[in-house]
Design an enzyme around this catalytic site. Structure first.
Site, PDB file in Angstrom:
ATOM      1  N   ARG A  63       7.111  18.459 -30.519  1.00 60.57           N
ATOM      2  CA  ARG A  63       7.093  19.765 -31.185  1.00 60.57           C
ATOM      3  C   ARG A  63       5.688  20.361 -31.170  1.00 60.57           C
ATOM      4  NH1 ARG A  63      10.334  18.921 -36.753  1.00 60.57           N
ATOM      5  NH2 ARG A  63       8.527  20.099 -37.496  1.00 60.57           N
ATOM      6  N   ARG A  65      11.065  24.622 -50.457  1.00 59.49           N
ATOM      7  CA  ARG A  65       9.733  24.118 -50.170  1.00 59.49           C
ATOM      8  C   ARG A  65       8.667  24.765 -51.020  1.00 59.49           C
ATOM      9  NH1 ARG A  65      10.302  22.455 -44.736  1.00 59.49           N
ATOM     10  NH2 ARG A  65       8.355  21.698 -43.918  1.00 59.49           N
ATOM     11  N   ARG A 109      -0.226  21.025 -42.151  1.00 61.33           N
ATOM     12  CA  ARG A 109       1.105  20.952 -42.788  1.00 61.33           C
ATOM     13  C   ARG A 109       1.056  20.059 -44.030  1.00 61.33           C
ATOM     14  NH1 ARG A 109       4.462  19.090 -37.806  1.00 61.33           N
ATOM     15  NH2 ARG A 109       6.180  18.850 -39.270  1.00 61.33           N
ATOM     16  N   LYS A 168      12.804  13.072 -43.634  1.00 59.72           N
ATOM     17  CA  LYS A 168      13.865  13.885 -44.261  1.00 59.72           C
ATOM     18  C   LYS A 168      15.005  14.139 -43.281  1.00 59.72           C
ATOM     19  CE  LYS A 168      11.133  17.420 -44.982  1.00 59.72           C
ATOM     20  NZ  LYS A 168       9.880  16.891 -44.417  1.00 59.72           N
ATOM     21  N   ARG A 170       6.819  11.287 -32.368  1.00 59.87           N
ATOM     22  CA  ARG A 170       8.150  11.884 -32.473  1.00 59.87           C
ATOM     23  C   ARG A 170       8.489  12.682 -31.222  1.00 59.87           C
ATOM     24  NH1 ARG A 170       9.867  15.594 -37.361  1.00 59.87           N
ATOM     25  NH2 ARG A 170       7.900  16.640 -36.867  1.00 59.87           N
TER      26      ARG A 170
HETATM   27  P1  AP5 Z   1      11.744  13.028 -39.264  1.00 63.03           P
HETATM   28  O1  AP5 Z   1      13.029  12.511 -39.801  1.00 63.03           O
HETATM   29  O2  AP5 Z   1      11.770  13.944 -38.095  1.00 63.03           O
HETATM   30  O3  AP5 Z   1      10.853  13.605 -40.464  1.00 63.03           O
HETATM   31  P2  AP5 Z   1      10.953  14.954 -41.287  1.00 63.03           P
HETATM   32  O4  AP5 Z   1      10.626  14.622 -42.706  1.00 63.03           O
HETATM   33  O5  AP5 Z   1      12.228  15.660 -41.019  1.00 63.03           O
HETATM   34  O6  AP5 Z   1       9.713  15.715 -40.654  1.00 63.03           O
HETATM   35  P3  AP5 Z   1       9.556  17.227 -40.204  1.00 63.03           P
HETATM   36  O7  AP5 Z   1       8.299  17.289 -39.376  1.00 63.03           O
HETATM   37  O8  AP5 Z   1      10.797  17.757 -39.617  1.00 63.03           O
HETATM   38  O9  AP5 Z   1       9.262  17.892 -41.558  1.00 63.03           O
HETATM   39  P4  AP5 Z   1       8.646  19.222 -41.793  1.00 63.03           P
HETATM   40  O10 AP5 Z   1       8.995  19.355 -43.204  1.00 63.03           O
HETATM   41  O11 AP5 Z   1       7.214  19.386 -41.508  1.00 63.03           O
HETATM   42  O12 AP5 Z   1       9.329  20.150 -40.679  1.00 63.03           O
HETATM   43  P5  AP5 Z   1      10.501  21.218 -40.755  1.00 63.03           P
HETATM   44  O13 AP5 Z   1      11.214  21.186 -39.484  1.00 63.03           O
HETATM   45  O14 AP5 Z   1      11.238  21.097 -42.018  1.00 63.03           O
HETATM   46  O15 AP5 Z   1      10.831  11.748 -38.904  1.00 63.03           O
HETATM   47  C1  AP5 Z   1       9.537  11.904 -38.344  1.00 63.03           C
HETATM   48  C2  AP5 Z   1       9.311  10.828 -37.251  1.00 63.03           C
HETATM   49  O16 AP5 Z   1       9.254   9.539 -37.869  1.00 63.03           O
HETATM   50  C3  AP5 Z   1      10.465  10.751 -36.237  1.00 63.03           C
HETATM   51  O17 AP5 Z   1       9.940  10.453 -34.959  1.00 63.03           O
HETATM   52  C4  AP5 Z   1      11.340   9.605 -36.756  1.00 63.03           C
HETATM   53  O18 AP5 Z   1      12.054   8.975 -35.701  1.00 63.03           O
HETATM   54  C5  AP5 Z   1      10.308   8.679 -37.392  1.00 63.03           C
HETATM   55  N1  AP5 Z   1      10.802   8.003 -38.574  1.00 63.03           N
HETATM   56  C6  AP5 Z   1      11.672   8.495 -39.526  1.00 63.03           C
HETATM   57  N2  AP5 Z   1      11.908   7.579 -40.496  1.00 63.03           N
HETATM   58  C7  AP5 Z   1      11.152   6.489 -40.158  1.00 63.03           C
HETATM   59  C8  AP5 Z   1      10.954   5.197 -40.774  1.00 63.03           C
HETATM   60  N3  AP5 Z   1      11.562   4.876 -41.928  1.00 63.03           N
HETATM   61  N4  AP5 Z   1      10.115   4.338 -40.154  1.00 63.03           N
HETATM   62  C9  AP5 Z   1       9.464   4.677 -38.988  1.00 63.03           C
HETATM   63  N5  AP5 Z   1       9.633   5.868 -38.354  1.00 63.03           N
HETATM   64  C10 AP5 Z   1      10.450   6.754 -38.942  1.00 63.03           C
HETATM   65  O19 AP5 Z   1       9.624  22.563 -40.821  1.00 63.03           O
HETATM   66  C11 AP5 Z   1       8.827  22.972 -39.740  1.00 63.03           C
HETATM   67  C12 AP5 Z   1       8.162  24.286 -40.081  1.00 63.03           C
HETATM   68  O20 AP5 Z   1       9.176  25.298 -40.291  1.00 63.03           O
HETATM   69  C13 AP5 Z   1       7.335  24.309 -41.363  1.00 63.03           C
HETATM   70  O21 AP5 Z   1       6.009  23.857 -41.139  1.00 63.03           O
HETATM   71  C14 AP5 Z   1       7.413  25.793 -41.734  1.00 63.03           C
HETATM   72  O22 AP5 Z   1       6.525  26.555 -40.957  1.00 63.03           O
HETATM   73  C15 AP5 Z   1       8.829  26.162 -41.349  1.00 63.03           C
HETATM   74  N6  AP5 Z   1       9.791  25.981 -42.462  1.00 63.03           N
HETATM   75  C16 AP5 Z   1      10.866  25.136 -42.485  1.00 63.03           C
HETATM   76  N7  AP5 Z   1      11.517  25.226 -43.668  1.00 63.03           N
HETATM   77  C17 AP5 Z   1      10.828  26.138 -44.405  1.00 63.03           C
HETATM   78  C18 AP5 Z   1      10.981  26.640 -45.719  1.00 63.03           C
HETATM   79  N8  AP5 Z   1      11.975  26.230 -46.544  1.00 63.03           N
HETATM   80  N9  AP5 Z   1      10.091  27.575 -46.154  1.00 63.03           N
HETATM   81  C19 AP5 Z   1       9.101  28.022 -45.364  1.00 63.03           C
HETATM   82  N10 AP5 Z   1       8.884  27.560 -44.119  1.00 63.03           N
HETATM   83  C20 AP5 Z   1       9.737  26.628 -43.638  1.00 63.03           C
HETATM   84 MG    MG Z   2      12.721  17.475 -40.007  1.00 67.75          MG
END
Ligand code: AP5
Ligand code: MG
Length: 209
Positions: free
Chosen positions: A156, A84, A167, A9, A123
């Site tokens: 992270r 989410r 997660r 994402k 990552r």
């Molecule tokens: P990346 O692009 O970083 O993936 P992502 O989908 O953004 O993954 P996140 O871990 O950031 O998602 P998340 O939803 O768990 O975390 P968030 O920060 O939102 O890609 C991942 C890896 O793969 C990278 O190394 C990239 O280079 C590689 N990659 C990408 N595309 C690829 C491809 N096509 N092929 C190969 N490799 C690839 O949330 C973190 C925490 O914050 C949550 O757990 C929660 O506690 C809190 N939080 C955040 N938002 C909310 C909300 N709205 N409500 C409640 N809690 C929340």
């Molecule tokens: Mg992300």
């Protein structure tokens, strides 16, 4: 952007933001910046994030609505990691409709669970500018250092395999129902997130036009 943790994402949201000249709004990035700066919000969010749990809706919704009310969001924005939960989506819908606005597209980046754990352990993230790397797929030019701002890259805290599994569980229980929610609104577009990043982006460009 909808999708499991690690689906890509953030990677795709950054590319969309760049192409269309709109802000990339990630609730995860906002929480991590607050943790880094030791704010009260950061301390509170960290308790949940480290366990792979969602931060409570009241807290998350408030920071998100404050962010999208900023002037730079006036011409649109790409939301990453929000909403989410169904209650978050309902609050967002209501707030947008009060402004005469609505979600144009909900892009679902589809990646099966099997691929996720492997991706996450590779990552590396920059806590200063939010840039994301992968030790195999997108290595930085210099190991451990961000190409864009020169800061140190980190694994992270919530990317440890046991937290990733939690997660994923939380994703299936609380976030996946949004796929039906946005399908019913006629805005859901699903792309294959297992393809190469550039190909995933091409598929998204085809959807957004
Ligand atoms: P990346 O692009 O970083 O993936 P992502 O989908 O953004 O993954 P996140 O871990 O950031 O998602 P998340 O939803 O768990 O975390 P968030 O920060 O939102 O890609 C991942 C890896 O793969 C990278 O190394 C990239 O280079 C590689 N990659 C990408 N595309 C690829 C491809 N096509 N092929 C190969 N490799 C690839 O949330 C973190 C925490 O914050 C949550 O757990 C929660 O506690 C809190 N939080 C955040 N938002 C909310 C909300 N709205 N409500 C409640 N809690 C929340
Ligand atoms: Mg992300």
């Amino acid at each position: 952007m909808l999708g499991a943790p690690g689906a890509g994402k953030g990677t795709q949201a950054k590319m969309i933001a760049e192409k269309y000249g709109i802000p990339h709004v990630s609730t995860g990035d906002i929480f991590r910046a607050n943790i880094k700066n030791g704010t009260e919000l950061g301390m509170e969010a960290k308790k949940y994030m480290d366990q792979g749990l969602l931060v409570p809706d009241e807290l998350t919704v408030k920071i998100l609505l404050d962010r999208v009310a900023q002037p730079d969001c006036g011409k649109g924005y790409v939301l990453d990691g929000f909403p989410r939960t169904i209650p978050q989506a309902e609050v967002l819908d209501k707030a947008l409709s009060e402004m005469g606005d609505a979600i144009d597209y909900a892009v679902n980046v589809d990646v099966p669970d099997e691929n996720i754990v492997k991706r996450m352990s590779g990552r590396r993230a920059c806590v200063t500018c939010g840039a994301t790397y992968h030790i195999e797929h997108v290595p930085p030019k210099k190991e451990g250092i961000c190409d864009k701002c020169g800061s140190e890259l980190i694994l992270r805290d919530d990317d440890k395999p046991e937290t990733v599994l939690n997660r994923l569980k939380v994703y299936h229980e609380q976030t996946q129902p949004l796929i039906d929610f946005y399908t019913a609104k006629g805005v859901l577009k699903t792309v294959d997130g297992t393809a190469d990043m550039q190909d995933v982006f091409k598929a998204i460009e085809a959807v957004l036009g």
